[in-house]
Enzyme design. Structure first.
Site, PDB file in Angstrom:
ATOM      1  N   TYR A 203       1.344  -1.468  -0.153  1.00 25.02           N
ATOM      2  CA  TYR A 203       0.042  -0.474  -0.181  1.00 25.02           C
ATOM      3  C   TYR A 203       1.394   0.877   0.012  1.00 25.02           C
ATOM      4  O   TYR A 203       1.471   1.394   0.951  1.00 25.02           O
ATOM      5  CB  TYR A 203      -1.083   0.471   1.499  1.00 25.02           C
ATOM      6  N   PRO A 295     -12.821   0.134  -1.024  1.00 29.12           N
ATOM      7  CA  PRO A 295     -12.110  -0.979  -0.611  1.00 29.12           C
ATOM      8  C   PRO A 295     -10.665  -1.135  -0.096  1.00 29.12           C
ATOM      9  O   PRO A 295      -9.554  -1.885  -0.489  1.00 29.12           O
ATOM     10  CB  PRO A 295     -11.159  -1.121  -2.716  1.00 29.12           C
ATOM     11  N   TYR A 387      -7.320  -5.744   9.598  1.00 35.59           N
ATOM     12  CA  TYR A 387      -6.173  -6.376   8.491  1.00 35.59           C
ATOM     13  C   TYR A 387      -7.248  -8.197   8.656  1.00 35.59           C
ATOM     14  O   TYR A 387      -8.040  -8.191   7.511  1.00 35.59           O
ATOM     15  CB  TYR A 387      -5.093  -5.677   8.833  1.00 35.59           C
TER      16      TYR A 387
HETATM   17  P1  FAD Z   1     -22.212  -8.906  -5.634  1.00 35.34           P
HETATM   18  O1  FAD Z   1     -21.158  -9.500  -5.020  1.00 35.34           O
HETATM   19  O2  FAD Z   1     -22.937  -7.127  -6.242  1.00 35.34           O
HETATM   20  O3  FAD Z   1     -23.626  -9.600  -6.083  1.00 35.34           O
HETATM   21  C1  FAD Z   1     -24.665  -9.111  -5.739  1.00 35.34           C
HETATM   22  C2  FAD Z   1     -25.398  -9.721  -6.706  1.00 35.34           C
HETATM   23  O4  FAD Z   1     -26.662  -9.812  -7.365  1.00 35.34           O
HETATM   24  C3  FAD Z   1     -24.919  -9.882  -8.688  1.00 35.34           C
HETATM   25  O5  FAD Z   1     -24.334 -11.156  -8.663  1.00 35.34           O
HETATM   26  C4  FAD Z   1     -25.754  -9.117  -8.827  1.00 35.34           C
HETATM   27  O6  FAD Z   1     -25.212  -9.108 -10.327  1.00 35.34           O
HETATM   28  C5  FAD Z   1     -26.730  -9.754  -8.184  1.00 35.34           C
HETATM   29  N1  FAD Z   1     -28.190  -9.083  -8.884  1.00 35.34           N
HETATM   30  C6  FAD Z   1     -28.365  -7.709  -8.922  1.00 35.34           C
HETATM   31  N2  FAD Z   1     -29.526  -6.697  -8.679  1.00 35.34           N
HETATM   32  C7  FAD Z   1     -29.986  -8.224  -8.991  1.00 35.34           C
HETATM   33  C8  FAD Z   1     -32.065  -8.386  -9.393  1.00 35.34           C
HETATM   34  N3  FAD Z   1     -32.091  -7.747  -9.889  1.00 35.34           N
HETATM   35  N4  FAD Z   1     -32.243  -9.931  -9.664  1.00 35.34           N
HETATM   36  C9  FAD Z   1     -31.204 -10.925  -9.560  1.00 35.34           C
HETATM   37  N5  FAD Z   1     -30.171 -10.564  -8.710  1.00 35.34           N
HETATM   38  C10 FAD Z   1     -29.389  -9.311  -8.647  1.00 35.34           C
HETATM   39  N6  FAD Z   1     -13.920  -5.062  -2.445  1.00 35.34           N
HETATM   40  C11 FAD Z   1     -12.845  -5.165  -1.786  1.00 35.34           C
HETATM   41  O7  FAD Z   1     -12.569  -5.839  -1.107  1.00 35.34           O
HETATM   42  N7  FAD Z   1     -11.236  -4.761  -2.760  1.00 35.34           N
HETATM   43  C12 FAD Z   1     -11.490  -4.990  -4.193  1.00 35.34           C
HETATM   44  O8  FAD Z   1     -10.833  -4.682  -4.880  1.00 35.34           O
HETATM   45  C13 FAD Z   1     -12.951  -4.437  -4.720  1.00 35.34           C
HETATM   46  N8  FAD Z   1     -13.063  -3.949  -5.631  1.00 35.34           N
HETATM   47  C14 FAD Z   1     -14.210  -4.011  -6.322  1.00 35.34           C
HETATM   48  C15 FAD Z   1     -14.117  -3.600  -7.564  1.00 35.34           C
HETATM   49  C16 FAD Z   1     -15.900  -3.522  -8.406  1.00 35.34           C
HETATM   50  C17 FAD Z   1     -15.505  -2.889  -9.638  1.00 35.34           C
HETATM   51  C18 FAD Z   1     -17.018  -4.063  -7.407  1.00 35.34           C
HETATM   52  C19 FAD Z   1     -18.274  -3.523  -8.074  1.00 35.34           C
HETATM   53  C20 FAD Z   1     -16.532  -4.200  -6.155  1.00 35.34           C
HETATM   54  C21 FAD Z   1     -15.129  -4.069  -5.458  1.00 35.34           C
HETATM   55  N9  FAD Z   1     -15.175  -4.936  -4.223  1.00 35.34           N
HETATM   56  C22 FAD Z   1     -14.175  -4.542  -3.727  1.00 35.34           C
HETATM   57  C23 FAD Z   1     -16.464  -5.458  -2.848  1.00 35.34           C
HETATM   58  C24 FAD Z   1     -16.615  -6.800  -3.122  1.00 35.34           C
HETATM   59  O9  FAD Z   1     -16.488  -7.481  -4.691  1.00 35.34           O
HETATM   60  C25 FAD Z   1     -18.015  -6.644  -2.808  1.00 35.34           C
HETATM   61  O10 FAD Z   1     -18.229  -6.221  -1.574  1.00 35.34           O
HETATM   62  C26 FAD Z   1     -18.562  -8.288  -2.726  1.00 35.34           C
HETATM   63  O11 FAD Z   1     -19.037  -9.038  -3.945  1.00 35.34           O
HETATM   64  C27 FAD Z   1     -20.352  -7.577  -2.399  1.00 35.34           C
HETATM   65  O12 FAD Z   1     -20.549  -9.030  -2.284  1.00 35.34           O
HETATM   66  P2  FAD Z   1     -21.987  -9.347  -2.527  1.00 35.34           P
HETATM   67  O13 FAD Z   1     -22.547 -10.905  -2.702  1.00 35.34           O
HETATM   68  O14 FAD Z   1     -22.837  -8.561  -1.368  1.00 35.34           O
HETATM   69  O15 FAD Z   1     -22.601  -8.314  -3.866  1.00 35.34           O
HETATM   70  C1  DHB Z   2      -7.019  -6.327  -3.969  1.00 35.09           C
HETATM   71  C2  DHB Z   2      -8.259  -4.916  -3.608  1.00 35.09           C
HETATM   72  C3  DHB Z   2      -8.192  -4.392  -2.433  1.00 35.09           C
HETATM   73  O1  DHB Z   2      -9.523  -3.794  -2.213  1.00 35.09           O
HETATM   74  C4  DHB Z   2      -6.950  -4.104  -1.401  1.00 35.09           C
HETATM   75  O2  DHB Z   2      -7.231  -3.643  -0.396  1.00 35.09           O
HETATM   76  C5  DHB Z   2      -6.393  -5.342  -1.587  1.00 35.09           C
HETATM   77  C6  DHB Z   2      -5.774  -6.188  -2.570  1.00 35.09           C
HETATM   78  C7  DHB Z   2      -6.872  -6.895  -4.867  1.00 35.09           C
HETATM   79  O3  DHB Z   2      -8.210  -7.420  -5.557  1.00 35.09           O
HETATM   80  O4  DHB Z   2      -6.242  -7.662  -4.646  1.00 35.09           O
END
Ligand code: FAD
Ligand code: DHB
Length: 393
Positions: A203, A295, A387
Site C-alpha cells: 500500500y 476498498p 486487517y
Molecule cells: P455482489 O457481489 O455485488 O453480488 C450481488 C449479486 O446480485 C450480483 O451477482 C448481481 O448480478 C446480482 N443482482 C443485482 N441485482 C439483481 C436483481 N435485480 N435480481 C437478481 N440478481 C441481482 N472489495 C474489496 O475489498 N476489494 C476490491 O478490490 C474490490 N473491488 C471491487 C470492484 C468492483 C467493480 C465492485 C463492484 C466491487 C468491488 N469490491 C471490492 C467489493 C466486493 O467485491 C463486494 O463487497 C462484494 O462483491 C459484496 O458481495 P455481495 O454478495 O454483497 O454483492
Molecule cells: C486487493 C483489493 C483491495 O481492495 C485491497 O485492499 C487489497 C487487495 C486485490 O484486488 O487484490
C-alpha cells in the site's frame, strides 16, 4: 414454486448463505440476474480475512483456495520512498490473510451448491419482492429471459443483490436511515501478466496519490492507482499506467515494478454507505445491498460473508426452535461489525490517499500517521487486528 429462504443475488453473500443454510438442512433458491459465466468471471476483490478463509475450509469449499490461494503474513506500507512492513501474524497471535480472487470463491460456491442439488436460477429477469411485511413473502421473476412470470413463495427473503439491487429500494424509505460518504477519487485497477514484484501486498502513499500492488498468482499482478472520480479507463493508455505506477512505487534504493501485458482494466468508485436497519419484516439485507466500504481495507467481500454467517445462524435457530429472537436481532448484531469495518476502511482510505481539499497541515498529519502506524506496536497492532478480521460476535 416454494422454498424456505428465497435469496436474491449470487454474489458472495447470496451463495455463501445458500451454502450455510444447506449445511443446516434449510432449503433455499438463489435468483441471479446475470449468467453463470458472467458471475464466475467478474473481477473484483482478492483478500480473504483469516475467518473467511477458515469458513471456506470448515464448510468444505476451501480445497482450491488451499491449493491456489497465497497466504500472506504481512503487508507493506510504502511512503517517503521507504518500505515499512506490518507483520500481521506476529501482531495478531498467528492470523494471516489469503489472496484468492473473489470470482474463484464464487466458482467454488456455485460448484458446491450445484453438486448438492441446490437451485440457482441464472439470468432471472425482472426480479421483484412482495409481501415481505407478512410471513409469506414472494419473489416474482422471469426465467431465462422468457416472458413467463414465475412466483417463488418463501418464509424469508434474503436481499443479497448488491448496491444496485432491487431489495433495498423496495423497502419503504421512511423505515430506513442511510449514511453515506463519497470520496473525491476512484481507483483504476489493472490485471497484468507479470510476476508480482514483491511477495506481499504494498500500500503506497505518494505525493501523486495512492497505489496498491497485489497479485492473483505467481504470474499475475493486480495493481491499482488513485485517479479522478469521473475518470475513464480509455484516458489511461498502458504506457501512462506503468509510468504512473513506477513513480508512485519508487523507493530511494531504486525498486522497480515488473511489467507485462495488461489483460484487464477497470475503474472502482469509492463510497462508504450504510443502511439501518438491515431488515424489514421477513426481508433481510446482506452484503453490499446493505453497506459499501471503500476498498482500501479489503473488506467488502469479507463483510458480506460476516453478515450471512449471522443470518444463517439466526435462520437455523428459528427452524430448530421456532424462536425469532436472533432474527429480530440480525441487524443489531451485524451493524456492530459493519460500523467498525466502516471506520477501518475510512481510516485506511484517509491515511493513504491525497485529497483535493487537503492543505499542507493535512498532508503533514497524514505522514505523521503513517510514521506512527509503522513505528508504534500499539498502532500497528490495531491495523493488523482489523486487517486480518475482527472476531465474529
Ligand atoms: P455482489 O457481489 O455485488 O453480488 C450481488 C449479486 O446480485 C450480483 O451477482 C448481481 O448480478 C446480482 N443482482 C443485482 N441485482 C439483481 C436483481 N435485480 N435480481 C437478481 N440478481 C441481482 N472489495 C474489496 O475489498 N476489494 C476490491 O478490490 C474490490 N473491488 C471491487 C470492484 C468492483 C467493480 C465492485 C463492484 C466491487 C468491488 N469490491 C471490492 C467489493 C466486493 O467485491 C463486494 O463487497 C462484494 O462483491 C459484496 O458481495 P455481495 O454478495 O454483497 O454483492
Ligand atoms: C486487493 C483489493 C483491495 O481492495 C485491497 O485492499 C487489497 C487487495 C486485490 O484486488 O487484490
Amino acid at each position: 414454486m416454494r422454498t424456505q429462504v428465497g435469496i436474491v443475488g449470487a454474489g458472495p453473500a447470496g451463495l455463501m448463505l445458500s451454502h450455510l443454510l444447506h449445511l443446516h438442512g434449510i432449503e433455499s433458491v438463489v435468483l441471479e440476474a446475470r449468467s453463470q459465466q458472467y458471475v464466475e468471471e467478474r473481477i473484483r476483490a482478492g483478500v480473504l480475512e483469516q475467518g473467511t478463509a477458515d469458513l471456506l475450509v470448515e464448510t468444505g469449499v476451501g480445497e482450491r483456495m488451499k491449493r491456489d490461494g497465497m497466504v500472506h503474513h504481512g503487508i507493506e506500507l510504502r511512503f517517503g520512498g521507504r518500505a515499512h512492513r506490518i507483520d500481521l501474524s506476529q501482531l495478531t497471535g498467528g492470523s494471516a490473510v489469503t489472496i484468492y480472487a473473489q470470482h474463484e470463491v464464487i466458482k467454488d460456491l456455485i460448484a458446491a451448491r450445484l453438486a448438492a442439488g441446490g437451485q440457482i436460477v441464472f439470468e432471472a429477469g425482472d426480479v421483484s419482492v412482495h409481501n415481505f411485511d407478512s410471513s409469506a413473502p414472494t419473489i416474482q421473476f422471469r426465467e431465462n429471459g422468457t416472458a413467463t412470470h414465475k412466483e417463488l413463495t418463501c418464509d424469508f427473503i434474503a436481499g443479497c443483490d448488491g448496491f444496485h439491487g432491487i431489495c433495498r429500494p423496495t423497502i419503504p424509505t421512511d423505515a430506513l436511515t442511510m449514511y453515506e460518504r463519497t470520496y473525491p477519487f476512484a481507483w483504476l485497477g489493472i490485471l497484468a501478466e507479470a510476476r508480482p514484484s514483491s511477495e506481499e501486498l504494498i500500500y503506497a502513499y505518494h505525493d501523486r496519490g495512492f497505489a496498491l500492488h497485489s497479485m492473483r498468482s505467481p504470474a499475475l499482478t493486480r495493481l491499482y492507482l488513485q485517479c479522478a472520480p469521473d475518470e475513464h479507463s480509455d484516458n489511461w493508455p498502458d504506457r501512462k499506467i506503468w509510468d504512473e505506477l513506477q513513480t508512485r512505487f519508487a523507493t530511494l534504493d531504486g525498486w522497480k515494478l515488473n511489467q507485462g501485458p495488461i489483460v484487464q482494466k477497470g475503474i472502482t468508485p469509492m463510497r462508504s454507505f450504510v443502511v439501518e436497519p438491515m431488515q424489514f419484516g421477513s426481508l433481510f439485507l446482506a452484503g453490499d445491498a446493505a453497506h459499501i466500504v471503500p476498498p482500501t481495507g479489503a473488506k467488502g467481500l469479507n463483510l458480506a460473508v460476516a453478515d450471512v454467517r449471522v443470518l444463517a445462524r439466526a435462520l437455523t435457530d428459528y427452524y430448530a426452535t421456532g424462536s425469532r429472537e436472533l432474527l429480530a436481532r440480525y441487524s443489531e448484531i451485524c451493524l456492530r461489525r459493519v460500523w467498525k469495518v466502516q471506520r477501518f476502511s475510512w481510516w485506511m482510505t484517509s491515511m493513504l490517499h491525497r485529497f483535493t481539499d487537503e492543505n499542507a497541515f493535512d498532508h503533514r498529519r497524514q505522514l505523521a500517521e503513517l510514521d506512527y502506524v509503522t513505528t508504534s506496536r500499539a498502532a500497528s497492532q490495531s491495523l493488523a487486528e482489523n486487517y486480518v478480521g475482527l472476531p465474529m460476535e
